[in-house]
Design a protein around this motif. Structure first.
Motif, short mmCIF file in Angstrom:
data_model
loop_
_atom_site.label_atom_id
_atom_site.label_comp_id
_atom_site.label_asym_id
_atom_site.label_seq_id
_atom_site.Cartn_x
_atom_site.Cartn_y
_atom_site.Cartn_z
N ASP A 27 7.46 -4.92 14.73
CA ASP A 27 6.87 -3.83 13.96
C ASP A 27 5.83 -3.08 14.80
O ASP A 27 5.56 -3.44 15.93
CB ASP A 27 6.30 -4.33 12.63
N ASP A 28 5.27 -2.03 14.21
CA ASP A 28 4.43 -1.14 14.99
C ASP A 28 3.04 -1.71 15.30
O ASP A 28 2.24 -1.05 15.97
CB ASP A 28 4.29 0.23 14.30
N LEU A 29 2.73 -2.90 14.83
CA LEU A 29 1.47 -3.54 15.21
C LEU A 29 1.64 -4.45 16.44
O LEU A 29 0.64 -4.85 17.05
CB LEU A 29 0.91 -4.35 14.04
N ASP A 30 2.88 -4.79 16.78
CA ASP A 30 3.11 -5.58 17.99
C ASP A 30 2.80 -4.73 19.22
O ASP A 30 3.10 -3.54 19.26
CB ASP A 30 4.57 -6.05 18.05
N GLN A 31 2.18 -5.35 20.20
CA GLN A 31 1.82 -4.64 21.42
C GLN A 31 2.99 -4.65 22.40
O GLN A 31 3.61 -5.68 22.62
CB GLN A 31 0.61 -5.28 22.10
N ARG A 82 14.12 -0.91 11.89
CA ARG A 82 14.22 0.50 12.24
C ARG A 82 15.45 1.12 11.60
O ARG A 82 16.50 0.49 11.50
CB ARG A 82 14.28 0.66 13.76
N GLU A 138 16.28 -5.97 17.13
CA GLU A 138 14.83 -6.17 17.04
C GLU A 138 14.41 -6.98 15.81
O GLU A 138 13.34 -6.79 15.24
CB GLU A 138 14.08 -4.83 17.09
N TRP A 194 1.50 -9.54 17.12
CA TRP A 194 0.14 -9.44 16.58
C TRP A 194 -0.19 -10.56 15.60
O TRP A 194 -1.36 -10.84 15.35
CB TRP A 194 -0.07 -8.09 15.89
N LEU A 204 10.93 -3.27 7.55
CA LEU A 204 10.46 -3.14 8.93
C LEU A 204 11.60 -2.90 9.92
O LEU A 204 11.35 -2.61 11.09
CB LEU A 204 9.69 -4.40 9.35
#
Length: 201
Positions: free
Chosen positions: A35-39, A168, A93, A73, A166
């Motif tokens: 998700d968009d919080l993973d770096q 995509r 993903e 995260w 989550l």
């Protein structure tokens, strides 16, 4: 993000922590989704880190097909390895429960799917001749993991999916096309990081 019905537990001094199911998680359930919080860290960024932070990034991240380091995260970074993993990676993903996972059971991955940089020794497990994870395992055992993913996708629409939002959009459509038999499932080899191609050798 890890499935919400999981928690972090201390195992022992040798293993450290692990991720455990707090409720029944049926086969085919999304157990983790990027998700968009993973770096997402470029190689150059990781190489430029001072040793203290670099050590932890290398320990807790995995590499995608582009060679980028993905640092989760949440507690996803504590999922431990098993050669008989109950979760299986995909080219979409997400990871799926490869079989039913029961309350109190540890969620595990086969680290061979994670594009490891160097070989590492593993705790011995019954029922397998594998004793170490190798950088090219993703190619060597892809057929095995693809079969597990195909079986899990067969019941994907039949189970509760709290992480489905989550996925995509482009992957969500592809997954439904696979389930409907309209297109073949992408092999996990799609996420193999080809170091030779990267270096031009």
């Amino acid at each position: 993000m890890m499935h919400p019905d999981t928690e972090l537990r201390y195992i022992n001094d040798q293993i450290g922590f692990g991720v455990f199911a707090t409720k029944f998680i049926p086969k085919g359930t999304i157990t983790w989704a990027l998700d968009d919080l993973d770096q997402i860290l470029e190689t150059e960024v990781v190489e430029s880190l001072e040793p203290l932070r670099q050590k932890d990034v290398l320990k807790y991240s995995y590499r995608n097909q582009h060679g980028q380091y993905i640092l989760c995260w949440d507690i996803g970074k504590y999922v431990n390895h098993s050669f008989h993993a109950n979760c299986v990676g995909t080219a979409y993903e997400i990871e799926l429960a490869a079989r039913d996972i029961y309350p109190g059971e540890q969620l595990t991955d086969d680290y061979g799917t994670l594009n490891v940089d160097v070989p590492f020794e593993c705790f011995p497990e019954e029922g397998t001749d594998r004793v170490r994870v190798m950088p090219d395992d993703l190619l060597r055992y892809a057929d095995r993991w693809d079969l597990l993913a195909q079986e899990a996708f067969r019941v994907y629409n039949d189970v509760d999916q709290p992480l489905k939002h989550l996925v995509r959009a482009e992957f969500a459509h592809k997954i439904q096309a696979v389930i409907a038999g309209k297109e073949p499932m992408l092999s996990i080899t799609e996420i193999h990081y080809d170091r030779k191609k990267k270096t031009g050798r």
